[in-house]
Design a protein around this motif. Structure first.
Motif, mmCIF file in Angstrom:
data_model
loop_
_atom_site.group_PDB
_atom_site.id
_atom_site.type_symbol
_atom_site.label_atom_id
_atom_site.label_comp_id
_atom_site.label_asym_id
_atom_site.label_seq_id
_atom_site.Cartn_x
_atom_site.Cartn_y
_atom_site.Cartn_z
ATOM 1 N N PRO A 54 0.793 -1.213 0.000
ATOM 2 C CA PRO A 54 0.000 0.000 0.000
ATOM 3 C C PRO A 54 0.836 1.280 0.000
ATOM 4 C CG PRO A 54 0.099 -0.861 2.218
ATOM 5 C CD PRO A 54 0.809 -1.853 1.336
ATOM 6 N N VAL A 55 0.224 2.294 -0.566
ATOM 7 C CA VAL A 55 0.700 3.668 -0.478
ATOM 8 C C VAL A 55 -0.537 4.527 -0.283
ATOM 9 C CG1 VAL A 55 1.885 5.554 -1.646
ATOM 10 C CG2 VAL A 55 2.612 3.212 -2.049
ATOM 11 N N ILE A 56 -0.427 5.556 0.541
ATOM 12 C CA ILE A 56 -1.525 6.508 0.662
ATOM 13 C C ILE A 56 -1.029 7.899 0.329
ATOM 14 C CG2 ILE A 56 -2.705 5.125 2.431
ATOM 15 C CD1 ILE A 56 -1.879 7.377 4.460
ATOM 16 N N THR A 57 -1.924 8.733 -0.146
ATOM 17 C CA THR A 57 -1.655 10.148 -0.249
ATOM 18 C C THR A 57 -2.672 10.863 0.631
ATOM 19 O OG1 THR A 57 -2.984 10.181 -2.290
ATOM 20 C CG2 THR A 57 -0.610 10.116 -2.533
ATOM 21 N N ASP A 58 -2.165 11.793 1.421
ATOM 22 C CA ASP A 58 -3.009 12.559 2.345
ATOM 23 C C ASP A 58 -2.695 14.027 2.098
ATOM 24 O OD1 ASP A 58 -4.664 13.375 4.385
ATOM 25 O OD2 ASP A 58 -3.315 12.782 6.002
ATOM 26 N N ASP A 59 -3.535 14.672 1.313
ATOM 27 C CA ASP A 59 -3.227 16.009 0.795
ATOM 28 C C ASP A 59 -1.904 15.942 0.023
ATOM 29 O OD1 ASP A 59 -5.577 17.088 1.818
ATOM 30 O OD2 ASP A 59 -4.650 17.464 3.764
ATOM 31 N N GLN A 60 -0.866 16.636 0.476
ATOM 32 C CA GLN A 60 0.400 16.646 -0.265
ATOM 33 C C GLN A 60 1.389 15.585 0.220
ATOM 34 O OE1 GLN A 60 0.654 18.614 -3.015
ATOM 35 N NE2 GLN A 60 -1.474 19.038 -2.466
ATOM 36 N N ARG A 61 0.998 14.798 1.215
ATOM 37 C CA ARG A 61 1.897 13.772 1.750
ATOM 38 C C ARG A 61 1.687 12.439 1.045
ATOM 39 N NH1 ARG A 61 1.152 14.726 8.250
ATOM 40 N NH2 ARG A 61 2.810 16.249 8.525
ATOM 41 N N THR A 62 2.795 11.756 0.806
ATOM 42 C CA THR A 62 2.749 10.374 0.323
ATOM 43 C C THR A 62 3.398 9.510 1.389
ATOM 44 O OG1 THR A 62 2.874 11.030 -2.002
ATOM 45 C CG2 THR A 62 3.489 8.762 -1.468
ATOM 46 N N VAL A 63 2.686 8.488 1.835
ATOM 47 C CA VAL A 63 3.182 7.622 2.908
ATOM 48 C C VAL A 63 3.144 6.178 2.420
ATOM 49 C CG1 VAL A 63 2.942 6.936 5.330
ATOM 50 C CG2 VAL A 63 2.189 9.222 4.595
ATOM 51 N N ALA A 64 4.288 5.487 2.529
ATOM 52 C CA ALA A 64 4.394 4.088 2.123
ATOM 53 C C ALA A 64 4.777 3.229 3.328
ATOM 54 C CB ALA A 64 5.438 3.937 1.015
ATOM 55 N N GLU A 65 4.750 1.919 3.143
ATOM 56 C CA GLU A 65 5.004 0.888 4.156
ATOM 57 C C GLU A 65 3.805 0.768 5.095
ATOM 58 O OE1 GLU A 65 7.330 -1.326 4.241
ATOM 59 O OE2 GLU A 65 8.577 -0.465 2.655
ATOM 60 N N THR A 66 3.251 -0.435 5.133
ATOM 61 C CA THR A 66 2.009 -0.642 5.869
ATOM 62 C C THR A 66 2.104 -0.209 7.327
ATOM 63 O OG1 THR A 66 1.754 -2.622 4.492
ATOM 64 C CG2 THR A 66 0.133 -2.286 6.248
ATOM 65 N N GLY A 67 3.189 -0.586 8.006
ATOM 66 C CA GLY A 67 3.312 -0.239 9.422
ATOM 67 C C GLY A 67 3.310 1.256 9.642
ATOM 68 N N LEU A 68 4.038 1.988 8.797
ATOM 69 C CA LEU A 68 4.066 3.445 8.931
ATOM 70 C C LEU A 68 2.706 4.042 8.578
ATOM 71 C CD1 LEU A 68 5.514 6.088 9.456
ATOM 72 C CD2 LEU A 68 6.329 6.033 7.090
#
Length: 224
Positions: A54-68
């Motif tokens: 998975p990867v998520i984008t939250d507004d301008q943030r991109t966050v990868a790695e499920t645990g994070l």
């Protein structure tokens, strides 16, 4: 709004489930696996250089790695839900399980998958050799590691309902995928010996948020 870049039938299903448990608004950008390799499509590299989900984008943030991702969503959007009080002993235990799920539990399961794939895809003339080598690795390393971890997990649930204590938390969501994956191939076999983990899987599958996440994410191998 959070966008989940969701690979069909993958560990990113946990992120959808977490968002449903928290009742957050989100959208799903769905990606299909390559029909030949079973891997994520190249389109995911437009979201993150590794091209994995998975990867998520939250507004301008991109966050990868499920645990994070799980830790980020709980901290930024959870409003104190699905995690013990920061600084407490319970929170330390919770954080341990968040890291353990991918850091310690998944590697032997991934090795099992790799060697199963090698056996299945090796040309038939070389298959006996591949199976002999693979069989030794499974016997001497993978199987003992699986037993070590699943005996450990089973024992943890003998005295409590959930992994971080007697309250459901995001740690249980993180642990769901490897436990579901490991048990799914064993359920038809008698005497598997992990009744606590089987009960854990039954309990998470019965949660309304889990079922809603399935509706958003599509078919998921380990849901039944």
């Amino acid at each position: 709004m959070i966008t989940v870049h969701h690979l069909a039938d993958s560990r990113s299903q946990r992120v959808l489930w977490l968002l449903e448990e928290l009742g957050l608004d989100y959208r799903v950008e769905r990606y299909e696996r390559d029909p030949k390799t079973g891997l994520a499509p190249a389109a995911l590299k437009k979201v993150h250089p590794l091209g994995k989900s998975p990867v998520i984008t939250d507004d301008q943030r991109t966050v990868a790695e499920t645990g994070l991702i799980v830790d980020y969503i709980v901290r930024e959007h959870g409003q104190g839900r699905l995690a013990p009080e920061p600084g407490s002993e319970a929170h330390l235990r919770y954080a341990y399980w968040l890291h353990y799920a991918e850091g310690s539990l998944m590697p032997p399961l991934l090795l099992q998958l790799v060697f199963d794939t090698v056996e299945a895809r090796t040309p038939w003339l070389a298959r006996p050799v591949a199976r002999a080598i693979s069989g030794q690795v499974k016997k001497q390393f993978i199987a003992p590691q699986r037993r070590l971890h699943f005996d450990y997990l089973e024992n943890e649930l003998r005295s409590q309902d959930w992994f971080a204590g007697n309250r459901f938390s995001a740690a249980d969501i993180m642990l769901s995928f490897p436990i579901e994956a490991a048990l799914s191939g064993r359920r038809a076999k008698r005497g598997y010996g992990y009744p606590q983990l089987e009960a854990f899987v039954a309990n998470i599958h019965a949660r309304p948020a889990y079922q809603r996440a399935l509706e958003r994410g599509g078919p998921y191998t380990y849901a039944g």
